[in-house]
Design an enzyme around this catalytic site. Structure first.
Site, mmCIF file in Angstrom:
data_model
loop_
_atom_site.group_PDB
_atom_site.id
_atom_site.type_symbol
_atom_site.label_atom_id
_atom_site.label_comp_id
_atom_site.label_asym_id
_atom_site.label_seq_id
_atom_site.Cartn_x
_atom_site.Cartn_y
_atom_site.Cartn_z
ATOM 1 N N ARG A 168 -22.044 -5.084 -46.076
ATOM 2 C CA ARG A 168 -21.058 -4.598 -45.089
ATOM 3 C C ARG A 168 -21.713 -3.451 -44.358
ATOM 4 O O ARG A 168 -22.240 -2.524 -44.977
ATOM 5 C CB ARG A 168 -19.756 -4.138 -45.745
ATOM 6 N N SER A 214 0.856 -1.181 0.000
ATOM 7 C CA SER A 214 0.000 0.000 0.000
ATOM 8 C C SER A 214 0.891 1.230 0.000
ATOM 9 O O SER A 214 2.013 1.184 0.496
ATOM 10 C CB SER A 214 -0.873 -0.032 1.255
#
Lengths: 506, 506, 506, 506
Positions: A350, A311
């Site tokens: 497409r 930490s």
């Protein structure tokens, strides 16, 4: 009282100083930072895979006689070692909504500079999507291989845990509460069996990844036209364009599809769904580990390494970072699958947007899933279960954890429903003061039905594991069976896989 | 027949050649490649913003007397111009599950090397999340500013379109079918009003983005303890730690929250939801443009540029790439919002995974949304509506498009329901042969009720625009009102905003 | 050995026996089963709200003179008490892809039967979406009112918890590990502040919910045409159709939009996003409660009720069902928001699918969110924190939980970094054997710097709460300020709200 | 001027009048209203399936000798025809967070009333999740069967369309623009192939749906304990509890899992992913149909029926409602899959929320998907392609649609790149005035290379279909192969499937 400051610090605005080509190298995505799968999915990798697709297409066209081998060789030689700037391509991709148009222009220029006769054979009869989809499948295949390797490690480590702790008793928790006893082996076997399933399905899926070849709109028209014009015939009287699809698939080592799939996107959606399932499987593993390492539970420790879990504030902290990363992956993957599923409703031959929305989410899904597999391997290989703490916690409810077992044994005397109610009352009244076990031993109804010796036996949590051990054995047997057959299958496959880009016999 | 190939091309496997620090520069995400928002959200930008947060914290601590100004100046001087490798940090971030732990180590080393006395004042009393969340909000604020600027351009361009085409008639389409006439001005006004709303809400949200300050677990304990130890008092008798929160907010130019929000993640989730709403608004604009430029419709043309919209296969193609990119953004954003919403269910004082899952989706959301705003500005400024084609299409159904209007005029004669049924029958029977208008003119029921002249008037689609023009005026008025008040508000704000990092008076 | 069975049980296949109109009454969605919001969102409620919209439209048209009051009264009288079968309508909705077409047919038939002259004035100039969207907003408004009421209860209960436990010490957990001390009051204040924010935003949003009025394609054309034909003029020279929009909004008590929003779906998307944020806020509350009631933690108890939390297997179980339901809601809501965000990319003047996809997810979102608010109120009002257990757990790490505080106090002696490393070493070495506090007391470095008395003070976790108490006060003050202003605002509003369906003066 | 109104209409507030047990019968979800799958997934169906699971468990326990057949028969007889109110159960489900606890109480009471001796054998050794998960799988299996039947119809209809229109030319559209020619047959073959794939995978998945049996926490402990107490032995020396798992699976006709899967939720997540893929496949079909029926395109007509596609406003409208419903389904399904994927990260032996969040999304997914399959069958069987309109649109660009083909033929003369540029210039300059075909015919470069006859041939769009026809044949062959093998496999399976609830031989 604050002193005077000597000079005004000039801290530039946020984001300032970002150089022109500044990029994302994983700083905000630690799950995959520096993992092999990240390196396999960079912009450079995509560029390289698109070149591979162009080269393989040329080779395939040479094999069936559509273009001369000299052209295929020239294109291959030009692509090899050529450095094309992905940042430049990325920006030009905005003009065509995909990077292939600019890439083909640049590659054609490169070939024209070195082998002028071959330039016209670059990207012959092809369309952007043939190249980009094929490149994407190549990268997906490579990423799935890396993931499978890490899942092999995950399974192997979990197999060891399940085996070694087949009979290590611990508390099972349902809805966060102690329920009945289980074993750590069964917990590990559950992780194993789920990882095994994900691994097998990803391996199966990998072999189904298709090459893309359709031409401008999925009819193979220009391929067909060039072949026809040059008198090239296909096998068995079919169009040479169909043979091209087959030979191209061989060249790149992907599956041959029944039809071009420009706007039939199941292959992409399915990959992403399976990755999300895998992330869910590993997310469950991570979630479970988090609950085992919780300060109050403390039944396991994540693998330690210098600085791991530190930490920036608290000296004592050893945060469960590997499981936290697994959970973070499981939170992200489903959404990428959602995008790919939405993109399936693609319009016409497409789509104008749905195809373009696929690329980045698929990439993110592959690299987060890859990072998760890599992280899970590290966690599974180094996880330290603490059987002493498990035993201590098992005793925490002072017998309540086997209340169900008492019902079983009191049923013949007072009936199942009454036994359950009666033990519920004892549990409720003993919550604050004396232990449940003492209250049970003192209870007249219990005393009448069960001898003290039998009661001692019943109240021992370690004795109430049901079929846990046999279930572990089932999972191990299943795992080994599948692992062996996969290895055997791979060995058999080894000898017969066609060499890519092989010369047709003369 | 294929010739012989001279040499074996060596094309490396997919992904090969990816250098160690290879990255993502937008090749697979054209919506944002090369846009300002992309440059503002690189790993380098995040690193720089984290340093900004550390420097601002030190300045704030100097302002309230927790550390000497010499330390704050030393930290600012060290951070300025210091190059820390984000790739290295990214990899070390795997050890702590966030990049701040390693960054603080490196920054402390840097400060210690240059100003040994100040090293102990780096990150004093702080926690990773204070720094990372603050940096994230700084970047979000910067990105929202860029987005707002582009949305200003979008709105300004759409305002012009709505105004110029206030009365340009065209077909309205519902469920893909011609419905009744509308105007292009009303369509543009709809885009404008929606973009306006998104813009205003993002601007409002930007002013609410909070600084993060909580210390190890949200109690401000170490800040409080250091201050107490040094006898530093806060304003009005409150803890100096609370004053620090306020001064820190001033230093970085973010809002001061009521409480630390380490595990109360609405601010992040809300930003992402608003970005998704904005992407939806622009996605609707893109979808509409796609339908206007469709070959069969051809009522508009996207802005042209050399090479824009080219195909790698077809010479005639001018693909609507800007609208396609907008649609691709709208398909991606909602999922990022989903992740952030899921991450809200964070455990305890800091979650083990949910916080870590936020960063990359938020980054993706910001840069895709930013790319969408940039792209929408380009599209809105260059879109060319073709009123001739609109008029031609309006005539396509040969009068059916005003069938509703005929019902209105026949109602008094035959009743509304019967009029609707009757015209439905005429429409159905005239589908193949004669035109609807002719059939209507020849119909006895119609002839009895409506004079030929009135009928001519009714059958003119351009005459059936309802309140379209007035609606355009409403939207323009609303837009100008809001734009003016925003400008005025900004002008007023201009003079009073506190200078960041200002020295406390002595 | 099994005995012989007397007869073959005939258990029908799954799903058999489902009657024609069989339905979903919440069996698979316990979060909302039987709650007020469920009853407010049934099919019958939607049907009733659609009739309300038709009646209000007729009243509005009567108010501006488009139809006679006799028609409006007839339509209102016919709708009142009329029973239309929602199952029949649901099936006919498949023909038109929405239920309004069939509803209008049936309502017209009903009116025609009772008041023949009024039948032609039903749904005059209107379109399905005007009715359905308005009905949806009416139901959303009603649901938001119910939700706000429950959030009032949630806030009020949490306010009490925060106040009573302002100074109750407990362990803060980050990444599942004890971090530093905090207070239960601060935890409750965090829940309160988040719930408060959600409540305020939902209340604000509720006042912005717009009526829908656009006619066939958003130009108000038929409304305009009918008015023009009858010589009805609007206010200030504007089209009567615009006035109709305003009067219709008054009639139903919804906001008047700037433009019709048939295909501009922010209002719907935004409601769902805010509901998801609220579900996230309550999901965080639920997640925290789950971790407090966990067997090993046991720092709180969910409110008990006869049978609450029972298991079908284990007599001792008291499952935390309310928090489990809150977590289940937080898992479901984000996805509904995603659908609504996707639906924003609607085509043209009415989409062919995106509009139709909205209804059920919005309904689910409203009823799950409503169930969550209801459940959260029950949980907040009955939650029992156990301060004794909190104190016991605070001592669990035998002092490690204040290691950060030791760093603060050792910094002047050995430097911050060295102090952190030193305490980290003590923590690591004391893991198995003697307690951290003993090791610290025995450590020469510590002894040299800190007196035994000071050390005792430092090592007391209850003394290291930072600014927790003051933060609680801030949250309470903020809450009360907002609650009061809201009440005052409501009181002021009370007197001025226009009576719906009021008669225009003659 | 408005007349006076005679009486004040009393329209009740929204939602008023909702009766106590008012419900959701599909009014807001037309995709599934009235379809078979809806009836198969009502609350009543779930209740019935839970009873089926209880009965099957008793039968399985009788088969292995754990309880007497008289008990199993009594339980079966009691469950048969017994009416338990799902609304009451739904509300009591809030107390236990699942409906099984209350159901077991009610069923036990029912059995006790009729067959007192059997009451203690109800739900023996079992847990809520064994019953609910098994019931869910039974309903999923039934729903998948219904869906498969509809997909059979879809495939069969599409097969016909592909075959009949194998050579019907039409324009292919990419990014909304005419690209090159294709055939309607190939379009239909694409829909067919995708639907085929979805169908096969759902059928495969259906056979893998597992029974659930684990007991309180997945160890089978109480089953094992009861068996042990009564001296019941399992096969091959294994625990009788393992044999019970196998026999229970036989009884209900589901697959036997390797391990209990209380918190290993792949089976559920995978079903939902496949349903979402299927919805995507049908959404693509719907999207394509929408674009074919668009007013300006008009190349197909949706199947007509009386009232189908009507508007509440416009008499001429025939809205494409079936395709709109398909699109609405494709927009909703992915989100349900997301929830199920998130729920995989389940904690411990039973999660507190993740399990509970699954039920409603899975139900919604099954019934929306089922409605989509039903709707798609209707659409596929009735879709009318209009080849005349296709031919007319093919000519719309006056030759530009074969520009790619011209490049092929000009390549040998001027080079591919120059040919593409040259034709691009012709296309650009001919946009406004003369047709592209005329400009091409007049172009000196073209005239020099291609004879007028060859040019005529090249410019005929119908002649440029590439391998479209052969691709159709491939898809048809593939479909028939799979359909036949599936039928054959089903036929073979037919004879060997074990009779459920069969008596063990004596």
């Amino acid at each position: 009282m604050p002193e005077e400051r000597k000079e005004t610090p000039e801290h530039p605005g946020p984001g300032a100083g970002g150089p022109a080509g500044a990029r994302d190298a994983g700083l905000m995505s630690p799950i995959r930072a520096g993992t092999p799968v990240e390196a396999a999915l960079t912009d450079e990798a995509w560029l390289s895979a698109m070149l591979d697709a162009e080269v393989a297409l040329a080779c395939a066209q040479a094999r069936i006689g559509m273009i001369p081998w000299s052209s295929a060789d020239a294109i291959a030689a030009s692509a090899r070692g050529w450095r094309c700037d992905p940042v430049m391509l990325a920006r030009r991709a905005r003009e065509a909504a995909n990077p292939v148009v600019a890439l083909v222009q640049e590659l054609t220029r490169e070939v024209a500079g070195r082998y002028p006769d071959a330039a016209d054979d670059v990207h012959l009869g092809s369309t952007s999507q043939d190249i980009l989809d094929t490149a994407t499948m190549l990268l997906a295949a490579h990423a799935l291989d890396l993931i499978s390797d890490d899942l092999d490690r995950v399974c192997s480590a979990l197999e060891g845990l399940a085996e070694r702790h087949r009979d290590t008793p611990m508390a099972a928790r349902t809805l966060t509460q102690h329920a009945v006893p289980t074993t750590f082996g069964l917990k590990a076997a559950g992780w194993l069996h789920a990882a095994d399933g994900a691994r097998q399905r990803l391996k199966a899926l990998r072999t189904e990844l298709p090459v893309q070849l359709g031409g401008a709109a999925g009819t193979l028209a220009a391929y067909h036209e060039y072949a026809t014009l040059d008198g090239v015939k296909g096998r068995n009287g079919e169009s040479a364009a169909l043979e091209l699809m087959s030979v191209f698939a061989e060249e790149v080592g992907l599956a041959e599809p029944v039809l071009p799939w420009h706007s039939a996107r199941e292959p992409v959606a399915r990959v992403c769904c399976e990755l999300a399932v895998m992330a869910g499987v590993l997310g469950k593993f991570g979630t479970d580990v988090q609950n085992l390492v919780r300060t109050e539970v403390a039944e396991a420790v994540e693998p330690g390494a210098e600085g791991r879990g530190a930490s920036s504030a608290m000296p004592q902290k050893r945060n469960p970072v590997l499981s936290a990363l697994l959970v973070s992956a499981a939170l992200q993957l489903p959404s990428h699958a959602t995008v790919l599923l939405h993109c399936m409703a693609a319009e016409g031959e497409r789509s104008a947007g749905a195809w373009h929305a696929e690329w980045q989410p698929l990439r993110e899904a592959l690299r987060i899933a890859g990072g998760a597999a890599y992280t899970a391997a590290e966690l599974a290989e180094g996880l330290v279960p603490l059987s002493g703490a498990m035993a201590r916690n098992l005793a925490l409810t002072q017998g309540q954890i086997v209340a169900e077992r008492l019902v079983v044994h009191l049923r013949s005397a007072v009936g199942k429903a009454e036994a359950k109610r009666h033990l519920g009352r004892i549990a409720a009244s003993s919550a604050g003061g004396e232990s449940f076990a003492c209250a049970v031993r003192a209870d007249p109804v219990v005393r009448e039905s069960l001898s003290p010796d039998l009661l001692d036996e019943i109240l021992d949590p370690a004795g109430y594991q049901g079929a846990a051990g046999e279930l572990v054995d089932r999972a191990l047997t299943h795992h080994r069976l599948h692992t062996r057959s996969a290895s055997e299958a791979a060995a058999e496959r080894g000898g017969t896989r066609p060499e890519p880009c092989e010369r047709t016999p003369q």
